[in-house]
Design a protein around this motif. Structure first.
Motif, short mmCIF file in Angstrom:
data_model
loop_
_atom_site.label_atom_id
_atom_site.label_comp_id
_atom_site.label_asym_id
_atom_site.label_seq_id
_atom_site.Cartn_x
_atom_site.Cartn_y
_atom_site.Cartn_z
N CYS A 32 0.84 -1.21 0.00
CA CYS A 32 0.00 0.00 0.00
C CYS A 32 0.87 1.25 0.00
N ALA A 33 1.92 1.27 0.82
CA ALA A 33 2.80 2.43 0.87
C ALA A 33 3.54 2.61 -0.45
N TRP A 34 3.95 1.50 -1.09
CA TRP A 34 4.66 1.60 -2.36
C TRP A 34 3.76 2.17 -3.46
N ILE A 35 2.53 1.72 -3.52
CA ILE A 35 1.60 2.25 -4.53
C ILE A 35 1.41 3.75 -4.33
N LEU A 36 1.20 4.16 -3.08
CA LEU A 36 1.04 5.59 -2.79
C LEU A 36 2.30 6.35 -3.16
N ALA A 37 3.46 5.81 -2.80
CA ALA A 37 4.72 6.49 -3.08
C ALA A 37 4.95 6.61 -4.58
N PHE A 38 4.65 5.56 -5.32
CA PHE A 38 4.88 5.57 -6.76
C PHE A 38 3.96 6.57 -7.47
N MET A 112 8.63 8.13 0.99
CA MET A 112 9.28 7.46 -0.13
C MET A 112 8.94 8.10 -1.46
N SER A 113 7.81 8.79 -1.55
CA SER A 113 7.45 9.48 -2.80
C SER A 113 8.47 10.56 -3.13
N ALA A 114 9.06 11.17 -2.11
CA ALA A 114 10.08 12.19 -2.36
C ALA A 114 11.31 11.58 -3.02
N TYR A 115 11.70 10.39 -2.59
CA TYR A 115 12.85 9.70 -3.19
C TYR A 115 12.54 9.24 -4.61
N ILE A 116 11.34 8.72 -4.80
CA ILE A 116 10.94 8.26 -6.14
C ILE A 116 10.87 9.44 -7.10
N LEU A 162 14.75 2.55 -8.28
CA LEU A 162 13.43 2.25 -7.73
C LEU A 162 13.46 0.93 -6.96
N LEU A 163 14.28 0.00 -7.41
CA LEU A 163 14.44 -1.26 -6.68
C LEU A 163 15.06 -0.99 -5.31
N ASN A 164 16.05 -0.11 -5.27
CA ASN A 164 16.66 0.24 -3.98
C ASN A 164 15.65 0.90 -3.05
N GLN A 165 14.81 1.77 -3.61
CA GLN A 165 13.79 2.43 -2.78
C GLN A 165 12.76 1.43 -2.28
#
Length: 233
Positions: A32-38, A112-116, A162-165
């Motif tokens: 869920c967090a990854w989808i939001l971040a992406f 994580m969205s900031a890093y992406i 993105l894999l690292n994130q």
């Protein structure tokens, strides 16, 4: 006194079920967090590429804020601080639907969205400017150029970072235990408190995290091979 290892104590009774449920919560929170971040990171990257000084400044401030404040502080802020600003009806709904999970998901996803966003922006720099100019010359709007020309290539280039994130996001889900999310690390602590087998409990949790990270890395390698940038062997 010599320490006697007993890993069997970790896999007896209901402890195995605890580990499975904890792993499930970790995976659900990470997904869920990854989808939001992406989604948020992609939107921020597009906004930043508009060329507007105001948009660039706002996104830069967003990125700086989320990258320079510890993620645990963000989780605490979203869980303890934000609900105080919401209407009582929304707060009650959150409390009855697992507010600790929801708020942790939002906090981790926003950080994580900031890093992406930065990874995608760096990937866009690797695309020849002539492609954007050609797309605009063909009559494509800015959004069409981003959607059909720029972002598909940027996603291919950005697969390694993105894999690292993704790995970082999965590991950071352990911080959600601070607000009561019973994820994998929290389960390890509960097993430790119940069995007093500290080494065994955290060794099992460590191995699970290593296996999970290995699966993510293997999936990333497959993605890199399948979607490597055009012209790269």
């Amino acid at each position: 006194m010599q320490y006697v290892f007993n890993f069997g104590a970790i896999f007896q009774g209901e402890y195995t079920d605890w580990l499975i449920r904890g792993l499930g919560t970790t995976l659900a929170l990470a997904l869920c967090a990854w989808i939001l971040a992406f989604v948020v990171g992609s939107l921020l990257a597009v906004v930043r590429l508009t060329g507007s000084p105001i948009a660039h400044g706002v996104v830069s401030l967003y990125v700086a804020f989320h990258r320079n404040v510890p993620m645990l502080v963000h989780i605490m802020f979203w869980y303890f601080g934000v609900p105080a600003l919401l209407p009582q009806g929304i707060t009650d709904w959150l409390n009855s639907h697992g507010s600790e999970f929801i708020m942790s998901c939002i906090a981790i996803g926003m950080v994580m969205s900031a890093y992406i966003c930065e990874d995608l922006r760096s990937a866009v720099r690797g695309i020849p400017p002539g492609q954007v100019e050609a797309a605009r010359a063909l009559g494509l709007s800015f959004l069409q150029t981003m959607r059909k020309v720029v972002l598909p290539q940027a996603f291919r280039i950005a697969i390694p970072p993105l894999l690292n994130q993704t790995l970082l996001l999965v590991k950071n889900t352990s911080l959600a235990m601070a607000v009561g999310v019973i994820e994998l690390t929290a389960v390890g602590r509960e097993i430790d408190n119940t069995t007093f087998r500290t080494f065994e409990a955290y060794a099992v949790v460590t191995v699970i995290y290593l296996l999970l990270s290995g699966l993510i890395m293997a999936g990333g390698v497959l993605l890199q091979r399948r979607y490597r940038p055009l012209g790269v062997r």
